[in-house]
Structures are given as structure tokens and as C-alpha cells.
Design a protein around this motif. Structure first.
Motif, PDB file in Angstrom:
ATOM      1  N   ARG A   7      -6.584   6.567 -11.342  1.00  0.00           N
ATOM      2  CA  ARG A   7      -5.512   5.683 -11.810  1.00  0.00           C
ATOM      3  C   ARG A   7      -5.001   6.177 -13.160  1.00  0.00           C
ATOM      4  O   ARG A   7      -5.762   6.626 -14.003  1.00  0.00           O
ATOM      5  CB  ARG A   7      -6.047   4.254 -11.939  1.00  0.00           C
TER       6      ARG A   7
ATOM      7  N   ASN B 223      -4.349   5.178  -0.065  1.00  0.00           N
ATOM      8  CA  ASN B 223      -3.487   4.711   1.024  1.00  0.00           C
ATOM      9  C   ASN B 223      -2.020   4.679   0.606  1.00  0.00           C
ATOM     10  O   ASN B 223      -1.133   4.990   1.409  1.00  0.00           O
ATOM     11  CB  ASN B 223      -3.942   3.342   1.526  1.00  0.00           C
ATOM     12  N   ALA B 224      -1.749   4.313  -0.640  1.00  0.00           N
ATOM     13  CA  ALA B 224      -0.371   4.294  -1.135  1.00  0.00           C
ATOM     14  C   ALA B 224       0.198   5.710  -1.202  1.00  0.00           C
ATOM     15  O   ALA B 224       1.380   5.933  -0.894  1.00  0.00           O
ATOM     16  CB  ALA B 224      -0.308   3.615  -2.502  1.00  0.00           C
TER      17      ALA B 224
ATOM     18  N   TYR C 179       1.827   4.005  -7.063  1.00  0.00           N
ATOM     19  CA  TYR C 179       0.426   4.256  -6.733  1.00  0.00           C
ATOM     20  C   TYR C 179      -0.416   4.545  -7.969  1.00  0.00           C
ATOM     21  O   TYR C 179      -1.617   4.273  -8.000  1.00  0.00           O
ATOM     22  CB  TYR C 179       0.300   5.405  -5.723  1.00  0.00           C
TER      23      TYR C 179
ATOM     24  N   GLU D   5       1.022   6.751   2.302  1.00  0.00           N
ATOM     25  CA  GLU D   5       2.272   6.097   2.716  1.00  0.00           C
ATOM     26  C   GLU D   5       3.487   6.803   2.111  1.00  0.00           C
ATOM     27  O   GLU D   5       4.501   7.004   2.790  1.00  0.00           O
ATOM     28  CB  GLU D   5       2.252   4.623   2.311  1.00  0.00           C
TER      29      GLU D   5
ATOM     30  N   LEU E 271      -9.297   3.230  -2.959  1.00  0.00           N
ATOM     31  CA  LEU E 271      -8.901   3.326  -1.551  1.00  0.00           C
ATOM     32  C   LEU E 271      -7.452   2.875  -1.364  1.00  0.00           C
ATOM     33  O   LEU E 271      -6.678   3.525  -0.648  1.00  0.00           O
ATOM     34  CB  LEU E 271      -9.829   2.499  -0.662  1.00  0.00           C
ATOM     35  N   GLU E 272      -7.072   1.802  -2.033  1.00  0.00           N
ATOM     36  CA  GLU E 272      -5.675   1.344  -1.956  1.00  0.00           C
ATOM     37  C   GLU E 272      -4.738   2.379  -2.561  1.00  0.00           C
ATOM     38  O   GLU E 272      -3.627   2.598  -2.054  1.00  0.00           O
ATOM     39  CB  GLU E 272      -5.514   0.000  -2.665  1.00  0.00           C
ATOM     40  N   ARG E 273      -5.175   3.042  -3.634  1.00  0.00           N
ATOM     41  CA  ARG E 273      -4.347   4.071  -4.275  1.00  0.00           C
ATOM     42  C   ARG E 273      -4.144   5.244  -3.312  1.00  0.00           C
ATOM     43  O   ARG E 273      -3.024   5.727  -3.136  1.00  0.00           O
ATOM     44  CB  ARG E 273      -4.989   4.546  -5.578  1.00  0.00           C
TER      45      ARG E 273
ATOM     46  N   CYS F 206      -2.931  12.612  -5.994  1.00  0.00           N
ATOM     47  CA  CYS F 206      -3.900  11.715  -5.370  1.00  0.00           C
ATOM     48  C   CYS F 206      -5.161  11.847  -6.212  1.00  0.00           C
ATOM     49  O   CYS F 206      -5.966  12.766  -6.013  1.00  0.00           O
ATOM     50  CB  CYS F 206      -4.142  12.114  -3.920  1.00  0.00           C
TER      51      CYS F 206
ATOM     52  N   ILE G 178      -2.413   1.478  -9.251  1.00  0.00           N
ATOM     53  CA  ILE G 178      -3.301   0.719  -8.363  1.00  0.00           C
ATOM     54  C   ILE G 178      -4.755   0.933  -8.782  1.00  0.00           C
ATOM     55  O   ILE G 178      -5.224   2.077  -8.857  1.00  0.00           O
ATOM     56  CB  ILE G 178      -3.084   1.127  -6.888  1.00  0.00           C
ATOM     57  N   TYR G 179      -5.455  -0.154  -9.028  1.00  0.00           N
ATOM     58  CA  TYR G 179      -6.829  -0.070  -9.517  1.00  0.00           C
ATOM     59  C   TYR G 179      -7.801   0.404  -8.441  1.00  0.00           C
ATOM     60  O   TYR G 179      -8.624   1.286  -8.681  1.00  0.00           O
ATOM     61  CB  TYR G 179      -7.291  -1.422 -10.077  1.00  0.00           C
ATOM     62  N   ASP G 180      -7.729  -0.169  -7.262  1.00  0.00           N
ATOM     63  CA  ASP G 180      -8.672   0.163  -6.195  1.00  0.00           C
ATOM     64  C   ASP G 180      -8.409   1.577  -5.680  1.00  0.00           C
ATOM     65  O   ASP G 180      -7.305   1.864  -5.204  1.00  0.00           O
ATOM     66  CB  ASP G 180      -8.555  -0.844  -5.056  1.00  0.00           C
TER      67      ASP G 180
END
Length: 142
Positions: A57, A90-91, A79, A94, A86-88, A54, A82-84
Motif C-alpha cells: 500500500r 484484486n483491484a 488500488y 481488475e 488481497l483486496e489490493r 502490484c 487499499i489496506y487489505d
């Protein structure tokens, strides 16, 4: 008991080494090109731990460019692209959530499948590390 100098003094090394998959949380998850990965991931490699990062990128791509293998054959590592931030994150959450739904037998089987990768990574790490430093990194007696 034995403690490793790279572990927090309050953490029993045995507990860390008996963990199935280490969630490596980097200090930064932004896309700063000057900060790819810290020393934390190399501690996982030295401890022969399968890992999920975590962090920033392309952290996994950075490791792969150094000749290390990651676990994209065993779980989804999308993951990493993923550029963003927060999205990374979250991935990654998940992914960890999905892994937590495995039965004990499925999880043990998955860990067995990680062994060739963690061994290869360890051998690469050892071949690049000065031996006295590696010994100091791995164990000290408390």
C-alpha cells in the motif's frame, strides 16, 4: 542481440521494451512500512515504461513523494490506498482486465498519452543516478 543486465537472462530485452504497460509485481504486498518498493520500479522508469504496481500500500505515493509522476490521469490508481493486501491485488487484476478490453487503437492512444510522464520520470531518474551505474543498468552486450 542486446540484453540488459537487469533482465532475467532468459528474457530478450527487446521483448521487455516492446511491452505496452509493465505490471510491476513486488515481492511483498503487505503493509510493512520498512518495505515500500524494490529496485524493480526504477528499472521500469529507466526503461521508460508505463507501469502498474502490484505491491505494498502507498507504493505510488512513495514514488510521488520522490518527485515521480504516476498514471492516475490515465487509469484508476485507487488500488494504492487499499489496506487489505488481497483486496489490493484484486483491484490491480481488475484494472489490468479493464485495460485488456481496450481496442488496439485505444491502447496505442493510451500509450501515447503516457509518454510525457515516462519521459519526465526518466529525466528525474537520470538526474539522480550516477552515470556509470546508469549505463551499466541499461545495457550490456551479450
Amino acid at each position: 542481440y542486446q540484453k540488459s543486465i537487469w533482465l532475467n537472462e532468459d528474457i530478450d530485452a527487446g521483448m521487455f521494451l516492446n511491452t505496452g504497460i509493465h505490471l510491476n509485481t513486488e515481492t511483498r504486498v503487505n503493509n510493512d512500512a520498512d518495505h515500500i518498493l524494490s529496485e524493480k520500479i526504477y528499472k521500469d522508469i529507466a526503461a521508460k515504461m508505463p507501469f502498474i504496481i502490484c505491491g505494498p500500500r502507498h507504493g505510488l505515493k512513495h514514488l510521488q513523494s520522490q518527485g515521480y509522476q504516476t498514471f492516475n490521469e490515465l487509469w484508476c490508481e485507487d488500488y494504492d490506498n487499499i489496506y487489505d493486501p488481497l483486496e489490493r491485488v484484486n483491484a490491480v487484476v481488475e484494472l489490468v482486465d479493464n485495460l485488456s478490453t481496450l481496442t488496439e487503437t485505444e491502447f496505442k492512444d493510451l500509450l501515447l498519452q503516457t509518454q510525457p510522464i515516462v519521459e519526465l520520470n526518466y529525466q528525474k531518474f537520470v538526474s539522480r543516478s550516477p552515470l556509470p551505474y546508469l549505463k551499466q543498468l541499461m545495457h550490456t552486450t551479450v
